[in-house]
Scaffold this active site. Structure first.
Site, PDB file in Angstrom:
ATOM      1  N   GLY A   1     -10.496 -10.100  -1.172  1.00  0.00           N
ATOM      2  CA  GLY A   1      -9.391 -10.625  -0.364  1.00  0.00           C
ATOM      3  C   GLY A   1      -8.970 -12.028  -0.757  1.00  0.00           C
ATOM      4  O   GLY A   1      -7.809 -12.280  -1.081  1.00  0.00           O
TER       5      GLY A   1
ATOM      6  N   ARG B   1       0.820  -1.214   0.000  1.00  0.00           N
ATOM      7  CA  ARG B   1       0.000   0.000   0.000  1.00  0.00           C
ATOM      8  C   ARG B   1       0.856   1.268   0.000  1.00  0.00           C
ATOM      9  O   ARG B   1       0.439   2.293  -0.534  1.00  0.00           O
ATOM     10  CB  ARG B   1      -0.963  -0.011   1.190  1.00  0.00           C
TER      11      ARG B   1
ATOM     12  N   GLY C   1     -13.654  -3.903   0.143  1.00  0.00           N
ATOM     13  CA  GLY C   1     -15.040  -3.438   0.215  1.00  0.00           C
ATOM     14  C   GLY C   1     -15.412  -2.459  -0.887  1.00  0.00           C
ATOM     15  O   GLY C   1     -16.508  -2.535  -1.448  1.00  0.00           O
TER      16      GLY C   1
ATOM     17  N   LYS D   1     -20.647 -17.617   0.079  1.00  0.00           N
ATOM     18  CA  LYS D   1     -22.087 -17.475   0.267  1.00  0.00           C
ATOM     19  C   LYS D   1     -22.758 -16.517  -0.695  1.00  0.00           C
ATOM     20  O   LYS D   1     -22.282 -15.413  -0.924  1.00  0.00           O
ATOM     21  CB  LYS D   1     -22.350 -16.963   1.684  1.00  0.00           C
TER      22      LYS D   1
HETATM   23  P1  ADP Z   1     -13.477 -12.850  -1.600  1.00  0.00           P
HETATM   24  O1  ADP Z   1     -12.763 -12.644  -0.283  1.00  0.00           O
HETATM   25  O2  ADP Z   1     -12.515 -12.864  -2.748  1.00  0.00           O
HETATM   26  O3  ADP Z   1     -14.608 -11.866  -1.813  1.00  0.00           O
HETATM   27  P2  ADP Z   1     -15.156 -14.918  -0.496  1.00  0.00           P
HETATM   28  O4  ADP Z   1     -14.731 -14.528   0.873  1.00  0.00           O
HETATM   29  O5  ADP Z   1     -16.548 -14.646  -0.898  1.00  0.00           O
HETATM   30  O6  ADP Z   1     -14.136 -14.321  -1.572  1.00  0.00           O
HETATM   31  O7  ADP Z   1     -14.979 -16.497  -0.677  1.00  0.00           O
HETATM   32  C1  ADP Z   1     -13.824 -17.199  -0.390  1.00  0.00           C
HETATM   33  C2  ADP Z   1     -14.090 -18.440   0.407  1.00  0.00           C
HETATM   34  O8  ADP Z   1     -15.051 -19.298  -0.204  1.00  0.00           O
HETATM   35  C3  ADP Z   1     -12.829 -19.268   0.560  1.00  0.00           C
HETATM   36  O9  ADP Z   1     -12.510 -19.364   1.923  1.00  0.00           O
HETATM   37  C4  ADP Z   1     -13.212 -20.625  -0.021  1.00  0.00           C
HETATM   38  O10 ADP Z   1     -12.662 -21.715   0.679  1.00  0.00           O
HETATM   39  C5  ADP Z   1     -14.709 -20.628   0.112  1.00  0.00           C
HETATM   40  N1  ADP Z   1     -15.323 -21.607  -0.790  1.00  0.00           N
HETATM   41  C6  ADP Z   1     -15.315 -21.607  -2.121  1.00  0.00           C
HETATM   42  N2  ADP Z   1     -15.936 -22.683  -2.612  1.00  0.00           N
HETATM   43  C7  ADP Z   1     -16.370 -23.409  -1.556  1.00  0.00           C
HETATM   44  C8  ADP Z   1     -17.108 -24.639  -1.396  1.00  0.00           C
HETATM   45  N3  ADP Z   1     -17.534 -25.316  -2.459  1.00  0.00           N
HETATM   46  N4  ADP Z   1     -17.374 -25.053  -0.150  1.00  0.00           N
HETATM   47  C9  ADP Z   1     -16.941 -24.341   0.920  1.00  0.00           C
HETATM   48  N5  ADP Z   1     -16.264 -23.192   0.854  1.00  0.00           N
HETATM   49  C10 ADP Z   1     -15.979 -22.719  -0.372  1.00  0.00           C
END
Ligand code: ADP
Ligand code: MG
Length: 392
Positions: free
Chosen positions: A350, A36, A373, A193
């Protein structure tokens, strides 16, 4: 674009107050990742080269309007001086005097903005106090632009203002990806999710030509179509919402791409016994942890025909091998197409950035946003207060 850049400003002899994001990770008093700080260098040098005096302001952590010694920016000042190769002085309260005493190519760093409750309250009086220190205001903190704070929003109206180099670069990359993109546009949305990314899905369906849904989110969509997803991560209560998104996509002509084959396992751990099956064949006692090779092949085909890609969220549980396979393959395909000049690729989030780095693909993407965010809110189609304020 409505906002100005440093090139539009007369900086000679001016006091230039720059909002930056130097919320860097620290361990035992040592900055462990300089990224950063590195990224504000162009803005600082360009202002100095044009004859302006640089005053930096930033937040650190979440002190919630109180002085918290461990979150003082005095701890970051030496790292800023080191990284930028310029003398950095620190002002904890007497800002006006400190500005008056600035000499030569010295950079002045103000104390953590969030020690003052006026910052997060977007308080006009605090913004006025900050504005009184400068002739020109520059916002170079895209990652803080989704918050309407005194240093990102209120202040922009009080002085001639513009975007710093990093902010301009980020906005330019995002504009190229979703503002007026070259089509076809593909979005990859994965992660854990659906509930955390509903607005994002809703916005993308109306903007992109192909929407690839992966990760845990895909399970919710598969379940909504009547498929038994066993013990998979799945939000069954969002079945109606998932069906609405599928319906909206059909109406606007956006192709939704869900896993065509799935990798399932009984244990959520590295090297767990696994098999690849059709989505309809998920065993009742298993979890879907990744997309299979047939899905990857189709994703590669879609990417090959695309001109623009935006990506947030891994396609599987990428932290535990071999369930990183689909994420790695899709990331490497996108990186290769980008390198060949065939694709504009923008990614953020992230875990997404971690996954793309792990796949050794991030370096070849057109743009990787580290804004967290702010990047997500931009993907959701929301107006970012810090950007809106620059639009005058
Ligand atoms: P970002 O931080 O890039 O926005 P998210 O936090 O939404 O991404 O998602 C990342 C998480 O989703 C990771 O920890 C990954 O392990 C989890 N994940 C992805 N696919 C699955 C799955 N099929 N079952 C459980 N967890 C999952
Ligand atoms: Mg995450």
């Amino acid at each position: 674009m409505a906002w100005k850049t440093l090139d539009d400003m007369d900086l000679k002899g001016k006091r230039v107050l720059v909002r930056v994001d130097i919320n860097v990770p620290m361990e035992n008093g040592v900055v462990t990742d300089m990224t950063r700080i590195e990224r504000i260098a162009d803005t600082v040098y360009d202002i100095q080269d044009a004859g302006g005096k640089v005053i930096l302001m930033a937040h650190y952590g979440r002190p919630k309007g109180k002085v918290v010694e461990s979150m003082s920016l005095i701890h970051i000042a030496p790292a800023v001086a080191d990284e930028l190769g310029v003398p950095v002085t620190f002002a904890d309260s007497d800002y006006r005097d400190a500005v008056k005493e600035m000499q030569g190519d010295e950079v002045l760093l103000l104390e953590n903005l969030r020690f003052n409750p006026g910052e997060e309250a977007n308080d006009p009086a605090f913004a006025k106090r900050l504005a009184s220190l400068c002739d020109i205001y520059v916002n170079d903190a895209f990652s803080a632009a989704h918050r309407a704070h005194a240093s990102t929003a209120a202040i922009a109206k009080l002085r001639p203002s513009c975007a710093g180099r990093l902010m301009a670069e980020e906005l330019g990359a995002l504009e190229a990806a979703l503002g007026s993109p070259k089509r076809p546009v593909v979005a990859v949305v994965g992660g854990a999710k659906v509930s955390t990314k509903l607005d994002l899905l809703g916005n993308l369906v109306g903007k992109v030509d192909h929407l690839i849904i992966g990760g845990g989110m895909a399970n919710t969509f598969l379940a909504a179509q009547g498929i038994n997803v066993g013990k998979s991560l799945c939000e069954h209560d969002l079945a109606d919402t998932a069906r609405e998104i599928l319906e909206k996509a059909k109406i606007v002509g956006c192709e939704i791409i869900l896993p065509r084959d799935i990798v399932v396992a009984r244990d959520f751990k590295a090297d767990a016994d696994n098999e690849t099956v059709a989505p309809e064949a998920c065993p009742a006692d298993a979890m879907i942890l990744d997309a299979g090779p047939a899905t990857v092949a189709y994703i590669e085909e879609v990417l090959t025909n695309a001109k623009t890609l935006v990506w947030n969220g891994p396609l599987g549980a990428f932290e535990i091998a071999p369930f990183d396979a689909a994420t790695n393959a899709a990331a490497q395909a996108a990186a290769k197409l980008t390198k060949a000049g065939k694709l504009i690729s923008v990614a953020g989030g992230g875990d997404t950035v971690a996954a793309l780095n792990q796949a050794d693909a991030a370096k070849d993407f057109t743009y990787i946003s580290t804004a967290g965010g702010a990047f997500l809110e931009w993907m959701e189609g929301k107006e970012l207060p810090g950007v809106a304020a620059l639009n005058g």
